[in-house]
Design an enzyme around this catalytic site. Sequence first.
Site, PDB file in Angstrom:
ATOM      1  N   ASP A 167      -3.080  20.008 -14.742  1.00  0.00           N
ATOM      2  CA  ASP A 167      -3.477  18.771 -15.403  1.00  0.00           C
ATOM      3  C   ASP A 167      -2.902  18.842 -16.814  1.00  0.00           C
ATOM      4  O   ASP A 167      -3.365  19.620 -17.649  1.00  0.00           O
ATOM      5  CB  ASP A 167      -5.008  18.662 -15.425  1.00  0.00           C
ATOM      6  N   LYS A 226      -4.674   7.843 -20.068  1.00  0.00           N
ATOM      7  CA  LYS A 226      -4.745   8.370 -21.441  1.00  0.00           C
ATOM      8  C   LYS A 226      -3.423   8.128 -22.173  1.00  0.00           C
ATOM      9  O   LYS A 226      -3.041   7.000 -22.356  1.00  0.00           O
ATOM     10  CB  LYS A 226      -5.123   9.848 -21.411  1.00  0.00           C
ATOM     11  N   ARG A 286       0.824  -1.226   0.000  1.00  0.00           N
ATOM     12  CA  ARG A 286       0.000   0.000   0.000  1.00  0.00           C
ATOM     13  C   ARG A 286       0.850   1.265   0.000  1.00  0.00           C
ATOM     14  O   ARG A 286       0.520   2.224  -0.695  1.00  0.00           O
ATOM     15  CB  ARG A 286      -1.031  -0.027   1.137  1.00  0.00           C
ATOM     16  N   TYR A 306     -11.553  19.479 -17.154  1.00  0.00           N
ATOM     17  CA  TYR A 306     -12.239  18.190 -17.239  1.00  0.00           C
ATOM     18  C   TYR A 306     -13.391  18.183 -16.226  1.00  0.00           C
ATOM     19  O   TYR A 306     -13.185  18.386 -15.035  1.00  0.00           O
ATOM     20  CB  TYR A 306     -11.245  17.056 -16.985  1.00  0.00           C
TER      21      TYR A 306
END
Length: 382
Positions: free
Chosen positions: A178, A203, A53, A105
């Site tokens: 971003d 992406k 983790r 976005y």
Amino acid sequence: MSKSADLDIATRVARALGAIDEATGALIPPVHTATTYVRGRDYKLPGPWSYSRPDNPTVETAEAVLASIEGGEGALLFASGTAAFTSVFRTLKSGDHVVAPKEMYWALRKWLLEQLQASGVGMDLVDMTDLRAVAAAMRPGQTKVVWIETPANPTWQVTDIAAVADIAHRAGAILGIDSTAATPVLTRPIEHGADIVMHSATKYLNGHSDVLAGALITARRDELWERIDHLRWTNGAILGGFEGWLLLRGLRTLVLRVRQASRSAQAIAEHCLGHPNVSQVLYPGLGNDPGHAIARRQMSGGFGGMLSLRVKGGREAALAVTGRLQLFARATSLGGVESLVEHRATIEGPGSPVPADLLRLSVGIEEVGDLIADLDQALARR
Ligand SMILES: Cc1ncc(COP(=O)(O)O)c(C=O)c1O
């Protein structure tokens, strides 16, 4: 042999910075799937890992590549772009303030407005192309993060990274960006003053529409970065080992894919300009695009593989075009090797600011002549 930082980014990604499996000499590093690591009789761990983790060796190999090609001091991979984005903002507390773009976005804008605001963080959404408005929105001492997205989904509006970084820094805030659509192939925001770069690695970074992942890259390993790293661990937001391995494989061809998609998107945008059934082409690579001059300054080697078309005849005409397309798959997402078309207003639902006649194209790496022929036949009949 030159140091890795001296090599072109195409060389760095193709070789994954030269990572091999030290134990076997295998050219391709293995995928580490273990969730836990065995301690010796002295109860000491043999390496820096104890549980998957906080970190994972395969994920760390991909992070090293990302930090290198963005020119940052560190990178962290997350289970999605959204998990990466929200981890930056979860460092804020009630009373802090954020300046974010009106055009970004939609799902991330929605999260800021619905979830971050509810936690008592103040928010101003501004037109990032209006630098006076950005400066006016700053609350020195209170504004902790200025966020931008360039080119911004789905109109591909361009923001001047250096100018907004300057405004943010003068007010004591950091600039987060971003950079999903630009990728480090075309823009390295840290060189323009950004403090934290974010990607939906789902992406272009992965590029094959088969991994959900997010990335943050930092200009400095400072206290904020330590807090983000800690949040990833305590919120359990890390990327899995298999996904990290697939991402590393996708990254090897990043430069080729982005350059080809950018060349094809430029050709498609120029072809559609003046088309009798297209009222507007939104693409920063076009000389008449409002963001073109700034894009030329901060993007090199192309303007990206994303563009939007506004179809004459409104919503029904635009939807009919998607129905006739044969090569552009009618699917959400972007940045894969295959071309996609999307009617954003449908995806975003009621209240979406996206014009109903807008079609977003994610241009893949197919032969551009085939893509143009497909668009021509789909746009021709009305
Ligand atoms: C520009 C941009 N940023 C962030 C995201 C969110 O990324 P993810 O779907 O990996 O959470 C997307 C997803 O479409 C995006 O297009």
